[in-house]
Design an enzyme around this catalytic site. Structure first.
Site, PDB file in Angstrom:
ATOM      1  N   ASP A 100       1.068   8.813  -3.383  1.00 34.93           N
ATOM      2  CA  ASP A 100      -0.036   7.988  -3.853  1.00 34.93           C
ATOM      3  C   ASP A 100      -1.232   8.910  -4.124  1.00 34.93           C
ATOM      4  O   ASP A 100      -1.207  10.117  -3.845  1.00 34.93           O
ATOM      5  CB  ASP A 100      -0.371   6.868  -2.866  1.00 34.93           C
ATOM      6  CG  ASP A 100      -1.029   5.682  -3.592  1.00 34.93           C
ATOM      7  OD1 ASP A 100      -1.554   5.873  -4.706  1.00 34.93           O
ATOM      8  OD2 ASP A 100      -1.023   4.563  -3.032  1.00 34.93           O
TER       9      ASP A 100
HETATM   10  C1  NOJ Z   1      -3.544   3.964  -5.612  1.00 38.30           C
HETATM   11  C2  NOJ Z   1      -2.659   2.802  -5.317  1.00 38.30           C
HETATM   12  O1  NOJ Z   1      -2.422   2.679  -3.943  1.00 38.30           O
HETATM   13  C3  NOJ Z   1      -1.332   2.858  -6.050  1.00 38.30           C
HETATM   14  O2  NOJ Z   1      -0.634   1.664  -5.823  1.00 38.30           O
HETATM   15  C4  NOJ Z   1      -1.555   3.101  -7.497  1.00 38.30           C
HETATM   16  O3  NOJ Z   1      -0.336   3.083  -8.193  1.00 38.30           O
HETATM   17  C5  NOJ Z   1      -2.273   4.422  -7.649  1.00 38.30           C
HETATM   18  N1  NOJ Z   1      -3.549   4.368  -6.985  1.00 38.30           N
HETATM   19  C6  NOJ Z   1      -2.459   4.805  -9.103  1.00 38.30           C
HETATM   20  O4  NOJ Z   1      -3.419   4.027  -9.705  1.00 38.30           O
END
Ligand code: NOJ
Length: 761
Positions: free
Chosen positions: A274
């Site tokens: 993430d």
């Molecule tokens: C953080 C989020 O937790 C995740 O779900 C997401 O895909 C990413 N950012 C990218 O935007």
């Protein structure tokens, strides 16, 4: 293309793919390999706190293998061109984005879509999202999110598949199938991501990014199954989760990312972290610095680093120092290149940029109609007294349409709304009702309230949330005027329709609340309107279960519309006037108050279960209960009313016992005794009375969404086998245990018939 990485015909030839990648990797320098392990964010959306603005040059230099948050043709196409034409080997980039519930045609907010209990709705929503996104150049989505949730304070429940593992598993697999289709190579399908692995859904206190502490048994029984099922369904990629899980941050967990995901489950795609999750191992207290974090995360099995740059900055040194092996680098690079192959990028890096198809396939009348249908099927009728709904159009001449979400487009598409337009495209409830009612009924509109917090001079109340400060706060005089206008509109009208709820950005990522009542001045507005004694119908727009105790007591009907998407206003009007009957069922328990959280239907019984029905309540004193609230929820998991009138006959079992290798048939006649047609979700639950570990009081094991004409009766049949009753036993082996069970069939988790049966060896 000479030296450049390309192939004329690719598709399903594994031997050819292996040879091509081996050949390509032989040409790659270590830095170029490390480049494939890096994912950077563009600037069109802001989904994390760090953006590296040099990313475009890095793409051209081969330092970045994939990008996201650049989701238009105009922004993404030139980047692909730079990767292909300017980088030494011309390796195309993967272009990703959070396509969560639609690209430009926005479908209902994910939790709402799950409330449809309709797998085809979920599959089709993902299929249309992929069809639209791929025409705009996006071939990878960061969805589905499969985290089970039990805390409505957590903003990300809006993106979740609810609290039940069976429903979540089915929905997540349906979404993977929708995004990826049968063939990742098709230009209309995209690579999906199973996220967040794992445990994020139980962030403590509902505060985003908070730690989790989940027993092994709970983890494997509740959180793991949707992820395992997505591996089996061929999901292309996995995303690590932010949370600390039992002392080890998930993004640095070798146990999760290698032992379980690769060795046990045989996952063959690649794992992305993430957003800056590698660097976050430092504040977690699990790594000394970014370099150490890169070593831990990569060796744990995180192939690709999202935005944080720690692989880019330190991986070469780590290899040189022998802390990361070249085999491991090659393994991860190969997985990423394989995905590029499977997406067809080496044959034609521009195959997902198709202006003609974009004009033809995006925001089509058909897609908007499908989104409307999905929104109708997702809405949940929570309460309907005095036949307040559907609106009796024969008797009604005027409707007071009041509330901050009535003449409102921007919130209709909810959060995580892809490339959805908020300004013009979405249909507001006001527009939907006007289109449906024409001149026959007068609509008296007033905003009446704000969903932002009221700001009094000198107010330093913590309830004036960070997001409201300086933005939507209104002063008291403006607020009083709004209510006055609303009362005036209501006085002229036969019925009051309230469009209430939360602003879309009050749920989603980094959007947790400690209170889940309706924000701003909505309660005061409703209290004033209540004094008029007119029928009041609430249409609720939000991305979470709210505390609706007041509304439940004071409104005649409540329809939860979630954030219904681009065609939302039409869909909700269809339901309000009775052209269609609501058929959604809650995928999450609605508590009576925030104090009951976590509250979920499949709880354990405890050693002192409280019996609210016991006439002698003295006997219930030393029981598991609250002094100041019932234990029961306001609306239970699986609850949802209809305009149809579903009558359940007696539930019948084919036998009073089930053999380990046999089948048990459970059947029930359901009749629609009402005047409206409608769909009913017939739900089947079981309970194991005694187990080697304590078992939940109820577990969903099957459901069927069935359409009934007025007056129609259908026999609904389920088949149970020992596999349905299997679980992780005390020794963590998977299987069923002989003994006493109950089967429950009904219209909601708290409205079932129960029958005993035995599972026998
Ligand atoms: C953080 C989020 O937790 C995740 O779900 C997401 O895909 C990413 N950012 C990218 O935007």
């Amino acid at each position: 293309m000479g030296e450049k990485a390309s192939v004329a015909v690719w598709k399903d030839d594994k031997a050819k793919m292996d040879a091509f990648i081996t050949d390509l990797m032989a040409k790659m320098t270590l830095d170029e390999k490390i480049g494939q392990l890096d994912l950077q964010s563009g600037i069109m959306a802001n989904t994390g706190s760090l953006v590296n603005y040099e990313y475009e040059d890095w793409v051209a230099e081969g330092k970045v293998g994939s990008i996201f948050n650049n989701f238009t043709y105009e922004r993404a196409y030139p980047l692909q061109k730079r990767a292909v034409e300017e980088s030494r080997l011309g390796i195309p980039i993967i272009i990703g984005h959070d396509i969560i519930h639609g690209h430009k045609t926005i479908f209902p907010q994910s939790l709402g879509e799950v409330a449809s209990w309709d797998l085809e709705v979920a599959r089709l929503g993902a299929e249309i999202a992929a069809k639209e996104a791929t025409a705009d150049g996006i071939m990878w989505t960061f969805a589905p999110m499969a985290d089970l949730v039990r805390d409505p304070r957590w903003g990300r429940v809006s993106e979740a598949p609810g609290e039940d593992v069976y429903l979540a598993t089915k929905m997540s697999v349906a979404r993977v199938q929708g995004f990826q289709g049968d063939d990742l190579a098709s230009p209309t399908t995209m690579a999906a991501t199973a996220k967040h692995f794992v445990g994020y859904g139980l962030s403590q206190g509902g505060r985003d990014y908070h730690s989790t502490d989940i027993s092994e048994h709970e983890l494997w029984t509740q959180q793991m199954p949707p992820f395992k099922a997505m591996v089996d369904a061929g999901v292309a990629t996995f995303m690590t989760s932010f949370n600390d899980l039992n002392g080890i941050p998930a993004s640095g967990s070798k146990y999760l990312l290698t032992d379980v995901l690769r060795d046990q489950w045989g996952f063959e795609g690649f794992v992305v972290t993430d957003y800056t999750a590698v660097n976050e191992l430092v504040p977690h207290g699990y790594a000394r610095d970014d370099k150490h974090a890169a070593e831990i995360a990569f060796n744990a099995g995180a192939d690709m680093d999202m935005v944080g740059k720690s692989y880019m900055d330190y991986m070469a040194e780590l290899v040189e120092e022998g802390k990361v092996s070249m085999e491991k680098i090659d393994h991860s690079v190969r997985l990423i290149l394989e995905m590029k192959w499977r997406l067809g990028l080496f044959e034609d890096p521009y195959r997902y940029f198709d202006k003609e198809r974009a004009d033809r396939d995006i925001l089509t009348a058909e897609n908007l109609e499908l989104a409307r249908d999905a929104a109708r099927k997702s809405a949940v009728l929570l309460k309907n007294d005095n036949a307040a709904l559907p609106l009796a159009l024969d008797d009604i001449n005027s409707i007071a349409l009041i509330g901050p979400l009535a003449d409102n487009k921007k919130d209709m598409i909810g959060n995580w709304a892809g490339a959805g337009d908020r300004r013009k495209q979405p249909v507001s409830l006001k527009e939907g009702l006007e289109a449906r009612l024409g001149d026959n009924v007068t609509i008296n509109y007033a905003q009446g309230a704000t969903y932002a917090h009221l700001h009094a001079e000198g107010d330093t109340s913590p309830h004036v949330g960070i997001r409201s400060v300086g933005r939507d706060v209104i002063g008291k005089p403006a607020h009083a005027k709004m209510i006055k206008e609303a009362v005036k509109a209501a006085k002229k009208s036969d019925v009051i329709v309230l469009a209430i709820g939360e602003e879309q950005r009050m749920s989603g990522e980094a959007a947790s609340r400690v209170e889940i009542t309706l924000p701003g001045t909505q309660r005061e507005l409703m209290e004033e309107l209540k004094k008029l004694g007119k029928p009041m119908v609430g249409v609720l727009f939000s991305g979470r279960p709210n505390d609706l105790s007041w509304e439940h007591q004071n409104l005649d009907a409540i329809l939860h519309a979630w954030y219904p998407g681009t065609s939302g206003g039409h869909a909700i009007s269809d339901l309000l006037v009775g052209d269609f009957s609501p058929s959604g069922k809650l995928p999450m328990t609605f508590p009576r108050s925030v104090g009951q959280i976590p509250l979920y239907y499949n709880m354990k019984n405890t050693g002192r279960p409280y019996n609210a029905e016991n006439p002698n309540q003295r006997q219930e004193h030393y029981k598991s209960r609250y002094d100041d609230s019932p234990n029961s929820p306001l609306y239970a998991f699986g609850h949802g009313l209809s305009y149809a009138d579903f009558q359940y006959g007696e539930v019948k079992l084919s036998s009073d016992h089930l053999k380990m290798d046999g089948e048990l048939t459970v059947s029930v006649d359901v009749t629609n005794a009402g005047k409206h047609a409608g769909e009913e979700v017939v739900q089947l639950y079981t309970r194991q009375m005694v187990g080697s570990v304590t078992r939940p009081v109820q577990e969903l094991k099957g459901f069927q969404k069935v359409n009934f004409a007025a007056g129609e009766t259908k026999t609904i049949t389920f088949t149970l086998t020992a596999e349905d009753l299997s679980f992780y036993r005390a020794d963590m082996s998977w299987g069923a245990e002989a003994g006493d069970f109950q089967v429950m069939v009904g219209t909601a988790s708290d409205n079932v018939q129960r029958l005993p049966f035995k599972l026998v060896d």
